[in-house]
Design a protein around this motif. Structure first.
Motif, PDB file in Angstrom:
ATOM      1  N   GLU A 157     -69.162-125.627 106.482  1.00 20.43           N
ATOM      2  CA  GLU A 157     -69.527-126.125 105.154  1.00 20.43           C
ATOM      3  C   GLU A 157     -68.850-125.338 104.051  1.00 20.43           C
ATOM      4  O   GLU A 157     -68.344-125.905 103.082  1.00 20.43           O
ATOM      5  CB  GLU A 157     -71.043-126.083 104.962  1.00 20.43           C
ATOM      6  CG  GLU A 157     -71.771-127.162 105.700  1.00 20.43           C
ATOM      7  CD  GLU A 157     -73.225-127.287 105.269  1.00 20.43           C
ATOM      8  OE1 GLU A 157     -73.536-127.077 104.067  1.00 20.43           O
ATOM      9  OE2 GLU A 157     -74.051-127.590 106.136  1.00 20.43           O
ATOM     10  N   MET A 158     -68.825-124.034 104.210  1.00 23.62           N
ATOM     11  CA  MET A 158     -68.249-123.179 103.175  1.00 23.62           C
ATOM     12  C   MET A 158     -66.791-123.526 102.908  1.00 23.62           C
ATOM     13  O   MET A 158     -66.381-123.708 101.752  1.00 23.62           O
ATOM     14  CB  MET A 158     -68.380-121.713 103.592  1.00 23.62           C
ATOM     15  CG  MET A 158     -67.929-120.727 102.574  1.00 23.62           C
ATOM     16  SD  MET A 158     -68.292-119.068 103.216  1.00 23.62           S
ATOM     17  CE  MET A 158     -67.550-118.085 101.935  1.00 23.62           C
ATOM     18  N   CYS A 159     -65.997-123.655 103.967  1.00 19.79           N
ATOM     19  CA  CYS A 159     -64.569-123.930 103.760  1.00 19.79           C
ATOM     20  C   CYS A 159     -64.349-125.347 103.233  1.00 19.79           C
ATOM     21  O   CYS A 159     -63.462-125.571 102.401  1.00 19.79           O
ATOM     22  CB  CYS A 159     -63.751-123.649 105.011  1.00 19.79           C
ATOM     23  SG  CYS A 159     -63.951-124.776 106.395  1.00 19.79           S
ATOM     24  N   LEU A 160     -65.161-126.302 103.668  1.00 23.28           N
ATOM     25  CA  LEU A 160     -64.973-127.681 103.193  1.00 23.28           C
ATOM     26  C   LEU A 160     -65.302-127.812 101.717  1.00 23.28           C
ATOM     27  O   LEU A 160     -64.581-128.485 100.973  1.00 23.28           O
ATOM     28  CB  LEU A 160     -65.786-128.656 104.034  1.00 23.28           C
ATOM     29  CG  LEU A 160     -65.390-128.738 105.507  1.00 23.28           C
ATOM     30  CD1 LEU A 160     -66.191-129.804 106.217  1.00 23.28           C
ATOM     31  CD2 LEU A 160     -63.895-128.961 105.674  1.00 23.28           C
ATOM     32  N   TYR A 161     -66.368-127.177 101.274  1.00 24.90           N
ATOM     33  CA  TYR A 161     -66.700-127.221  99.852  1.00 24.90           C
ATOM     34  C   TYR A 161     -65.646-126.499  99.019  1.00 24.90           C
ATOM     35  O   TYR A 161     -65.334-126.917  97.905  1.00 24.90           O
ATOM     36  CB  TYR A 161     -68.089-126.639  99.595  1.00 24.90           C
ATOM     37  CG  TYR A 161     -69.197-127.642  99.809  1.00 24.90           C
ATOM     38  CD1 TYR A 161     -69.694-128.397  98.751  1.00 24.90           C
ATOM     39  CD2 TYR A 161     -69.749-127.852 101.068  1.00 24.90           C
ATOM     40  CE1 TYR A 161     -70.708-129.329  98.939  1.00 24.90           C
ATOM     41  CE2 TYR A 161     -70.758-128.784 101.278  1.00 24.90           C
ATOM     42  CZ  TYR A 161     -71.238-129.512 100.203  1.00 24.90           C
ATOM     43  OH  TYR A 161     -72.232-130.432 100.391  1.00 24.90           O
ATOM     44  N   GLU A 162     -65.070-125.412  99.549  1.00 25.17           N
ATOM     45  CA  GLU A 162     -63.976-124.738  98.843  1.00 25.17           C
ATOM     46  C   GLU A 162     -62.776-125.661  98.709  1.00 25.17           C
ATOM     47  O   GLU A 162     -62.131-125.722  97.658  1.00 25.17           O
ATOM     48  CB  GLU A 162     -63.527-123.483  99.600  1.00 25.17           C
ATOM     49  CG  GLU A 162     -64.296-122.251  99.263  1.00 25.17           C
ATOM     50  CD  GLU A 162     -63.724-121.024  99.944  1.00 25.17           C
ATOM     51  OE1 GLU A 162     -62.520-120.728  99.767  1.00 25.17           O
ATOM     52  OE2 GLU A 162     -64.485-120.360 100.661  1.00 25.17           O
ATOM     53  N   LEU A 163     -62.442-126.350  99.788  1.00 24.59           N
ATOM     54  CA  LEU A 163     -61.260-127.209  99.783  1.00 24.59           C
ATOM     55  C   LEU A 163     -61.425-128.428  98.888  1.00 24.59           C
ATOM     56  O   LEU A 163     -60.483-128.838  98.218  1.00 24.59           O
ATOM     57  CB  LEU A 163     -60.918-127.637 101.212  1.00 24.59           C
ATOM     58  CG  LEU A 163     -60.345-126.529 102.096  1.00 24.59           C
ATOM     59  CD1 LEU A 163     -60.416-126.920 103.562  1.00 24.59           C
ATOM     60  CD2 LEU A 163     -58.915-126.200 101.684  1.00 24.59           C
ATOM     61  N   VAL A 164     -62.603-129.027  98.874  1.00 26.73           N
ATOM     62  CA  VAL A 164     -62.797-130.250  98.088  1.00 26.73           C
ATOM     63  C   VAL A 164     -63.051-129.942  96.607  1.00 26.73           C
ATOM     64  O   VAL A 164     -62.702-130.726  95.740  1.00 26.73           O
ATOM     65  CB  VAL A 164     -63.892-131.159  98.697  1.00 26.73           C
ATOM     66  CG1 VAL A 164     -65.284-130.660  98.399  1.00 26.73           C
ATOM     67  CG2 VAL A 164     -63.712-132.595  98.256  1.00 26.73           C
ATOM     68  N   LYS A 165     -63.657-128.801  96.318  1.00 26.72           N
ATOM     69  CA  LYS A 165     -63.843-128.242  94.972  1.00 26.72           C
ATOM     70  C   LYS A 165     -64.759-128.999  94.016  1.00 26.72           C
ATOM     71  O   LYS A 165     -65.377-128.412  93.167  1.00 26.72           O
ATOM     72  CB  LYS A 165     -62.507-128.016  94.285  1.00 26.72           C
ATOM     73  CG  LYS A 165     -61.622-127.036  94.987  1.00 26.72           C
ATOM     74  CD  LYS A 165     -60.607-126.447  94.075  1.00 26.72           C
ATOM     75  CE  LYS A 165     -59.670-125.508  94.786  1.00 26.72           C
ATOM     76  NZ  LYS A 165     -60.257-124.551  95.672  1.00 26.72           N
ATOM     77  N   ASP A 166     -64.837-130.316  94.116  1.00 28.37           N
ATOM     78  CA  ASP A 166     -65.493-131.106  93.078  1.00 28.37           C
ATOM     79  C   ASP A 166     -66.204-132.291  93.726  1.00 28.37           C
ATOM     80  O   ASP A 166     -65.603-133.018  94.525  1.00 28.37           O
ATOM     81  CB  ASP A 166     -64.410-131.601  92.098  1.00 28.37           C
ATOM     82  CG  ASP A 166     -64.957-132.228  90.835  1.00 28.37           C
ATOM     83  OD1 ASP A 166     -65.982-132.954  90.901  1.00 28.37           O
ATOM     84  OD2 ASP A 166     -64.347-132.023  89.771  1.00 28.37           O
ATOM     85  N   SER A 167     -67.451-132.505  93.360  1.00 25.22           N
ATOM     86  CA  SER A 167     -68.217-133.617  93.935  1.00 25.22           C
ATOM     87  C   SER A 167     -67.672-134.979  93.498  1.00 25.22           C
ATOM     88  O   SER A 167     -68.043-135.997  94.064  1.00 25.22           O
ATOM     89  CB  SER A 167     -69.701-133.505  93.550  1.00 25.22           C
ATOM     90  OG  SER A 167     -69.857-133.605  92.147  1.00 25.22           O
ATOM     91  N   ARG A 168     -66.769-134.996  92.531  1.00 24.91           N
ATOM     92  CA  ARG A 168     -66.136-136.246  92.104  1.00 24.91           C
ATOM     93  C   ARG A 168     -64.844-136.534  92.867  1.00 24.91           C
ATOM     94  O   ARG A 168     -64.263-137.604  92.700  1.00 24.91           O
ATOM     95  CB  ARG A 168     -65.844-136.204  90.604  1.00 24.91           C
ATOM     96  CG  ARG A 168     -67.115-136.099  89.753  1.00 24.91           C
ATOM     97  CD  ARG A 168     -66.792-135.761  88.339  1.00 24.91           C
ATOM     98  NE  ARG A 168     -66.197-134.410  88.311  1.00 24.91           N
ATOM     99  CZ  ARG A 168     -65.843-133.760  87.225  1.00 24.91           C
ATOM    100  NH1 ARG A 168     -66.005-134.308  86.052  1.00 24.91           N
ATOM    101  NH2 ARG A 168     -65.323-132.546  87.292  1.00 24.91           N
ATOM    102  N   ALA A 169     -64.412-135.588  93.688  1.00 25.54           N
ATOM    103  CA  ALA A 169     -63.172-135.779  94.445  1.00 25.54           C
ATOM    104  C   ALA A 169     -63.325-136.975  95.387  1.00 25.54           C
ATOM    105  O   ALA A 169     -64.405-137.212  95.939  1.00 25.54           O
ATOM    106  CB  ALA A 169     -62.843-134.526  95.251  1.00 25.54           C
ATOM    107  N   PRO A 170     -62.254-137.746  95.577  1.00 24.67           N
ATOM    108  CA  PRO A 170     -62.358-138.943  96.412  1.00 24.67           C
ATOM    109  C   PRO A 170     -62.771-138.654  97.861  1.00 24.67           C
ATOM    110  O   PRO A 170     -63.401-139.492  98.496  1.00 24.67           O
ATOM    111  CB  PRO A 170     -60.965-139.565  96.351  1.00 24.67           C
ATOM    112  CG  PRO A 170     -60.082-138.568  95.691  1.00 24.67           C
ATOM    113  CD  PRO A 170     -60.934-137.568  94.996  1.00 24.67           C
ATOM    114  N   GLU A 171     -62.479-137.459  98.361  1.00 22.76           N
ATOM    115  CA  GLU A 171     -62.813-137.120  99.755  1.00 22.76           C
ATOM    116  C   GLU A 171     -64.242-136.615  99.911  1.00 22.76           C
ATOM    117  O   GLU A 171     -64.732-136.491 101.036  1.00 22.76           O
ATOM    118  CB  GLU A 171     -61.874-136.018 100.277  1.00 22.76           C
ATOM    119  CG  GLU A 171     -60.411-136.288 100.109  1.00 22.76           C
ATOM    120  CD  GLU A 171     -59.832-135.694  98.828  1.00 22.76           C
ATOM    121  OE1 GLU A 171     -58.594-135.649  98.733  1.00 22.76           O
ATOM    122  OE2 GLU A 171     -60.593-135.293  97.920  1.00 22.76           O
TER     123      GLU A 171
END
Length: 180
Positions: A157-171
């Motif tokens: 979870e930690m690395c995925l949230y770092e990579l996506v950065k923003d809850s508005r990101a399409p991924e």
């Protein structure tokens, strides 16, 4: 912090009977599947390895089917960085400065490969809930040793949230579906 444009994933030796013999194998395999799916969603480069597959067996079907049509890099050294094909594959991903690492066994091939990457100047983030050894003690030994050598320790979870950065990101929605 991880940046998706400069991060890749290395999957180490999730193969044969050993993949089913590691401590808490079902949890480990499930988390690796999620990590691979997330890496694909984020379009991260992925390299995967097999240690002496003629003796140890191929990558387990759950992982192999996710990684197709990629072909594994066969190796015989515990440190994949001592294999020219692996080094070429890593160098071919010229934008990657940091590698997420998952696989087995934490205290052997994962440890030695991560050290090899660190020695070559790459950042290494060991995904702690996506590595395993036959015993919990050996898993912890590998994690501690890598932390002491300069690898960052992260979790799925930690690395995925770092990579996506923003809850508005399409991924984000796809990633959220994987980790919830």
């Amino acid at each position: 912090m991880l940046v998706k444009e400069t991060t890749g994933l290395i999957v180490v030796d999730i193969q044969g009977k050993l993949a089913r013999q590691v401590y808490d194998s079902e949890f480990f395999i499930c988390h690796c599947e999620k990590l691979i799916k997330a890496a694909q969603t984020l379009a991260l480069p992925i390299i995967y390895l097999e240690q002496n597959p003629d003796k140890l067996g191929s990558t387990i079907e759950e992982i192999h089917s996710l990684l197709a049509p990629l072909a594994p890099i066969e190796k015989f050294t515990f440190n994949a960085c001592e294999d020219a094909k692996f080094v070429e594959a890593v160098q071919a991903e010229s934008q990657v400065t940091t590698w997420l690492v998952c696989g087995i066994e934490t205290h052997i091939c994962v440890y030695q490969t991560a050290i090899g990457l660190l020695d070559r100047g790459y950042g290494v983030h060991l995904v702690s809930d996506c590595v395993a050894s036959r015993t919990q003690a050996n898993k912890q030994l590998g994690i501690t040793a890598l932390m002491n050598k300069g690898a960052a320790i992260t979790g799925l979870e930690m690395c995925l949230y770092e990579l996506v950065k923003d809850s508005r990101a399409p991924e984000f929605r796809s990633l959220l579906g994987l980790i919830r």
